[in-house]
Write a protein that holds these residues in place. Structure first.
Motif, PDB file in Angstrom:
ATOM      1  N   LYS A 188     -37.423   2.166 -53.429  1.00 46.27           N
ATOM      2  CA  LYS A 188     -36.544   1.510 -52.447  1.00 46.27           C
ATOM      3  C   LYS A 188     -35.540   2.517 -51.906  1.00 46.27           C
ATOM      4  CE  LYS A 188     -36.668  -3.284 -53.974  1.00 46.27           C
ATOM      5  NZ  LYS A 188     -35.868  -4.444 -54.440  1.00 46.27           N
ATOM      6  N   GLN A 189     -35.487   2.643 -50.612  1.00 46.26           N
ATOM      7  CA  GLN A 189     -34.538   3.563 -50.007  1.00 46.26           C
ATOM      8  C   GLN A 189     -33.128   2.986 -49.972  1.00 46.26           C
ATOM      9  OE1 GLN A 189     -36.298   4.507 -46.190  1.00 46.26           O
ATOM     10  NE2 GLN A 189     -37.261   6.322 -47.025  1.00 46.26           N
ATOM     11  N   GLN A 190     -33.041   1.661 -49.920  1.00 51.08           N
ATOM     12  CA  GLN A 190     -31.734   1.031 -49.840  1.00 51.08           C
ATOM     13  C   GLN A 190     -31.008   1.145 -51.167  1.00 51.08           C
ATOM     14  OE1 GLN A 190     -31.899  -3.076 -48.667  1.00 51.08           O
ATOM     15  NE2 GLN A 190     -29.708  -3.227 -48.291  1.00 51.08           N
ATOM     16  N   ASN A 191     -29.742   1.537 -51.105  1.00 46.72           N
ATOM     17  CA  ASN A 191     -28.934   1.667 -52.311  1.00 46.72           C
ATOM     18  C   ASN A 191     -28.590   0.298 -52.889  1.00 46.72           C
ATOM     19  OD1 ASN A 191     -28.799   4.497 -52.297  1.00 46.72           O
ATOM     20  ND2 ASN A 191     -27.122   4.462 -50.818  1.00 46.72           N
ATOM     21  N   ALA A 192     -28.701   0.179 -54.206  1.00 52.99           N
ATOM     22  CA  ALA A 192     -28.390  -1.087 -54.869  1.00 52.99           C
ATOM     23  C   ALA A 192     -26.878  -1.339 -54.883  1.00 52.99           C
ATOM     24  CB  ALA A 192     -28.924  -1.060 -56.293  1.00 52.99           C
ATOM     25  N   THR A 193     -26.525  -2.611 -54.825  1.00 53.95           N
ATOM     26  CA  THR A 193     -25.121  -3.028 -54.861  1.00 53.95           C
ATOM     27  C   THR A 193     -24.990  -4.278 -55.713  1.00 53.95           C
ATOM     28  OG1 THR A 193     -24.707  -2.168 -52.635  1.00 53.95           O
ATOM     29  CG2 THR A 193     -23.157  -3.777 -53.480  1.00 53.95           C
ATOM     30  N   GLU A 194     -23.967  -4.292 -56.549  1.00 54.83           N
ATOM     31  CA  GLU A 194     -23.662  -5.460 -57.380  1.00 54.83           C
ATOM     32  C   GLU A 194     -22.157  -5.647 -57.357  1.00 54.83           C
ATOM     33  OE1 GLU A 194     -25.424  -7.714 -59.021  1.00 54.83           O
ATOM     34  OE2 GLU A 194     -27.420  -6.829 -58.772  1.00 54.83           O
ATOM     35  N   ASN A 195     -21.701  -6.503 -56.461  1.00 58.93           N
ATOM     36  CA  ASN A 195     -20.261  -6.788 -56.337  1.00 58.93           C
ATOM     37  C   ASN A 195     -19.490  -5.486 -56.096  1.00 58.93           C
ATOM     38  OD1 ASN A 195     -20.673  -9.610 -56.831  1.00 58.93           O
ATOM     39  ND2 ASN A 195     -20.955  -9.095 -58.995  1.00 58.93           N
ATOM     40  N   ARG A 196     -18.621  -5.105 -57.021  1.00 66.92           N
ATOM     41  CA  ARG A 196     -17.794  -3.910 -56.818  1.00 66.92           C
ATOM     42  C   ARG A 196     -18.521  -2.609 -57.164  1.00 66.92           C
ATOM     43  NH1 ARG A 196     -14.276  -3.234 -60.235  1.00 66.92           N
ATOM     44  NH2 ARG A 196     -14.907  -4.760 -61.825  1.00 66.92           N
ATOM     45  N   PHE A 197     -19.746  -2.720 -57.656  1.00 65.04           N
ATOM     46  CA  PHE A 197     -20.507  -1.557 -58.085  1.00 65.04           C
ATOM     47  C   PHE A 197     -21.614  -1.241 -57.078  1.00 65.04           C
ATOM     48  CE2 PHE A 197     -18.709  -1.269 -62.335  1.00 65.04           C
ATOM     49  CZ  PHE A 197     -18.244  -2.548 -62.562  1.00 65.04           C
ATOM     50  N   SER A 198     -21.717   0.001 -56.706  1.00 63.31           N
ATOM     51  CA  SER A 198     -22.787   0.419 -55.804  1.00 63.31           C
ATOM     52  C   SER A 198     -23.248   1.811 -56.218  1.00 63.31           C
ATOM     53  CB  SER A 198     -22.314   0.409 -54.346  1.00 63.31           C
ATOM     54  OG  SER A 198     -21.244   1.315 -54.165  1.00 63.31           O
ATOM     55  N   VAL A 199     -24.452   2.152 -55.786  1.00 64.30           N
ATOM     56  CA  VAL A 199     -24.978   3.475 -56.114  1.00 64.30           C
ATOM     57  C   VAL A 199     -25.261   4.239 -54.834  1.00 64.30           C
ATOM     58  CG1 VAL A 199     -25.965   2.707 -58.297  1.00 64.30           C
ATOM     59  CG2 VAL A 199     -27.377   2.693 -56.213  1.00 64.30           C
ATOM     60  N   ASN A 200     -25.269   5.560 -54.989  1.00 61.58           N
ATOM     61  CA  ASN A 200     -25.725   6.452 -53.937  1.00 61.58           C
ATOM     62  C   ASN A 200     -26.943   7.175 -54.501  1.00 61.58           C
ATOM     63  OD1 ASN A 200     -26.156   8.163 -51.823  1.00 61.58           O
ATOM     64  ND2 ASN A 200     -24.234   9.291 -52.046  1.00 61.58           N
ATOM     65  N   PHE A 201     -28.108   6.698 -54.107  1.00 65.12           N
ATOM     66  CA  PHE A 201     -29.371   7.204 -54.633  1.00 65.12           C
ATOM     67  C   PHE A 201     -29.949   8.203 -53.634  1.00 65.12           C
ATOM     68  CE2 PHE A 201     -33.217   7.747 -56.638  1.00 65.12           C
ATOM     69  CZ  PHE A 201     -34.324   7.176 -55.988  1.00 65.12           C
ATOM     70  N   GLN A 202     -30.045   9.445 -54.052  1.00 62.53           N
ATOM     71  CA  GLN A 202     -30.605  10.509 -53.226  1.00 62.53           C
ATOM     72  C   GLN A 202     -31.859  11.016 -53.942  1.00 62.53           C
ATOM     73  OE1 GLN A 202     -29.256  11.466 -50.241  1.00 62.53           O
ATOM     74  NE2 GLN A 202     -27.670   9.895 -50.475  1.00 62.53           N
ATOM     75  N   LYS A 203     -33.024  10.467 -53.566  1.00 63.52           N
ATOM     76  CA  LYS A 203     -34.244  10.761 -54.305  1.00 63.52           C
ATOM     77  C   LYS A 203     -34.642  12.224 -54.228  1.00 63.52           C
ATOM     78  CE  LYS A 203     -38.853   8.907 -55.199  1.00 63.52           C
ATOM     79  NZ  LYS A 203     -39.865   7.895 -54.828  1.00 63.52           N
ATOM     80  N   ALA A 204     -34.528  12.813 -53.074  1.00 59.56           N
ATOM     81  CA  ALA A 204     -34.932  14.218 -52.919  1.00 59.56           C
ATOM     82  C   ALA A 204     -34.045  15.132 -53.750  1.00 59.56           C
ATOM     83  CB  ALA A 204     -34.888  14.616 -51.452  1.00 59.56           C
ATOM     84  N   ALA A 205     -32.788  14.808 -53.813  1.00 58.52           N
ATOM     85  CA  ALA A 205     -31.835  15.601 -54.588  1.00 58.52           C
ATOM     86  C   ALA A 205     -31.810  15.194 -56.052  1.00 58.52           C
ATOM     87  CB  ALA A 205     -30.434  15.462 -53.997  1.00 58.52           C
ATOM     88  N   LYS A 206     -32.506  14.117 -56.398  1.00 61.81           N
ATOM     89  CA  LYS A 206     -32.534  13.574 -57.761  1.00 61.81           C
ATOM     90  C   LYS A 206     -31.124  13.324 -58.249  1.00 61.81           C
ATOM     91  CE  LYS A 206     -37.007  15.606 -58.665  1.00 61.81           C
ATOM     92  NZ  LYS A 206     -37.812  16.625 -59.353  1.00 61.81           N
ATOM     93  N   SER A 207     -30.405  12.585 -57.426  1.00 57.77           N
ATOM     94  CA  SER A 207     -29.017  12.261 -57.713  1.00 57.77           C
ATOM     95  C   SER A 207     -28.834  10.753 -57.664  1.00 57.77           C
ATOM     96  CB  SER A 207     -28.113  12.947 -56.685  1.00 57.77           C
ATOM     97  OG  SER A 207     -26.794  12.488 -56.769  1.00 57.77           O
ATOM     98  N   PHE A 208     -28.022  10.243 -58.568  1.00 55.91           N
ATOM     99  CA  PHE A 208     -27.844   8.790 -58.691  1.00 55.91           C
ATOM    100  C   PHE A 208     -26.406   8.523 -59.137  1.00 55.91           C
ATOM    101  CE2 PHE A 208     -29.121   4.532 -59.046  1.00 55.91           C
ATOM    102  CZ  PHE A 208     -28.855   3.996 -60.290  1.00 55.91           C
ATOM    103  N   SER A 209     -25.482   8.467 -58.200  1.00 55.16           N
ATOM    104  CA  SER A 209     -24.078   8.290 -58.559  1.00 55.16           C
ATOM    105  C   SER A 209     -23.676   6.817 -58.478  1.00 55.16           C
ATOM    106  CB  SER A 209     -23.180   9.135 -57.659  1.00 55.16           C
ATOM    107  OG  SER A 209     -23.344   8.745 -56.310  1.00 55.16           O
ATOM    108  N   LEU A 210     -22.677   6.476 -59.263  1.00 51.78           N
ATOM    109  CA  LEU A 210     -22.173   5.097 -59.325  1.00 51.78           C
ATOM    110  C   LEU A 210     -20.766   5.062 -58.747  1.00 51.78           C
ATOM    111  CD1 LEU A 210     -22.346   2.121 -60.427  1.00 51.78           C
ATOM    112  CD2 LEU A 210     -21.236   3.005 -62.500  1.00 51.78           C
ATOM    113  N   LYS A 211     -20.546   4.172 -57.793  1.00 52.58           N
ATOM    114  CA  LYS A 211     -19.225   3.983 -57.225  1.00 52.58           C
ATOM    115  C   LYS A 211     -18.665   2.642 -57.674  1.00 52.58           C
ATOM    116  CE  LYS A 211     -18.240   3.019 -52.775  1.00 52.58           C
ATOM    117  NZ  LYS A 211     -18.051   3.237 -51.304  1.00 52.58           N
ATOM    118  N   ILE A 212     -17.458   2.702 -58.226  1.00 50.84           N
ATOM    119  CA  ILE A 212     -16.770   1.477 -58.634  1.00 50.84           C
ATOM    120  C   ILE A 212     -15.573   1.300 -57.695  1.00 50.84           C
ATOM    121  CG2 ILE A 212     -15.652   0.223 -60.520  1.00 50.84           C
ATOM    122  CD1 ILE A 212     -17.041   2.152 -62.468  1.00 50.84           C
ATOM    123  N   SER A 213     -15.586   0.218 -56.969  1.00 51.50           N
ATOM    124  CA  SER A 213     -14.495  -0.074 -56.034  1.00 51.50           C
ATOM    125  C   SER A 213     -13.501  -1.041 -56.675  1.00 51.50           C
ATOM    126  CB  SER A 213     -15.053  -0.691 -54.750  1.00 51.50           C
ATOM    127  OG  SER A 213     -16.019   0.144 -54.166  1.00 51.50           O
TER     128      SER A 213
END
Lengths: 115, 113
Positions: free
Chosen positions: B55-80
């Motif tokens: 899935k290209q779309q970044n997952a979101t759960e309320n105040r939590f979201s991710v920035n998924f960069q598959k080519a860079a193999k990066s998966f960061s978590l943002k807490i708002s």
């Protein structure tokens, strides 16, 4: 719905002894996995059971074994305990085998101390 | 073998502000799942969010979201809008064809009042 239940919460054993840890999965979950958590090695996969069969095993010695019963409850056994076995042992359950479509739900863990 | 790296052992954030936790992974597989779990002092691992690699779309759960960069193999978590209850150890985890979770070393998040 009750969560994953692990017993006991704390355990103190002596080197050379054996120990059995218990895990009751969420009702309806058929897969149970075990993980070891230590400050030095972090979280490491031990094994996974599904429908009473071991489906996957991590890189641990044969002293670590497990089984799953027909009601999906699982036990983990460690024989000839070593000091390095001191750890938090986490059990997780999921609907299916692996977690590709059904995420793992973890219990509170059993803290094992070997003296 | 797959590896998961969390390069930030500790992070802190002011209550109500936003924080981003980093995670990189290494794999040769194309089909896999990524997760963020939190472990409060109660020791229970709690699933925060998950991302399917296809899935290209970044997952979101309320105040939590991710920035998924598959080519860079990066998966960061943002807490708002961070809350005191967000304080915990956060683990990034990977699962692929081997069907076993591989965890990162964790990031201890402190929320300052």
């Amino acid at each position: 719905k009750a969560g994953v239940t692990q017993t006991p919460r704390y355990l103190i054993k002596t080197r050379g002894q054996q120990v059995t840890l218990s895990c009751s999965p969420i009702s309806g979950h058929r897969s149970v996995s075990w993980y070891q958590q230590t400050p030095g090695q972090g979280l490491q996969f031990l094994f996974e059971y599904f429908s009473e069969t071991q489906r996957n095993k991590g890189n641990f010695p044969g002293r670590f074994s497990g089984r799953q019963f027909s009601n999906s409850r699982s036990e983990m056994n460690v024989s000839t305990l070593e000091l390095g076995d001191s750890a938090l042992y986490l059990c997780a359950s999921s609907l299916g085998t692996g977690t590709n479509n059904s995420p793992l739900h973890f219990g509170n863990g059993t803290r094992l101390t070997v003296t | 073998a797959q590896t998961v790296t969390q390069s930030q052992p500790e992070m802190s954030v002011q209550e109500a502000e936003t924080v981003t936790l980093s995670c990189t992974y290494d794999t040769s597989e194309s089909d896999y799942y990524l997760f963020w779990y939190k472990q409060p002092p109660s020791r229970q691992m709690i699933l925060v969010i998950r991302q399917e690699a296809y899935k290209q779309q970044n997952a979101t759960e309320n105040r939590f979201s991710v920035n998924f960069q598959k080519a860079a193999k990066s998966f960061s978590l943002k807490i708002s809008d961070s809350q005191l209850g967000d304080a915990a150890m956060y683990f990034c985890a990977y699962i692929g064809s081997a069907r076993q979770l591989t965890f990162g070393s964790g990031t201890q998040l402190t929320v300052l009042p």
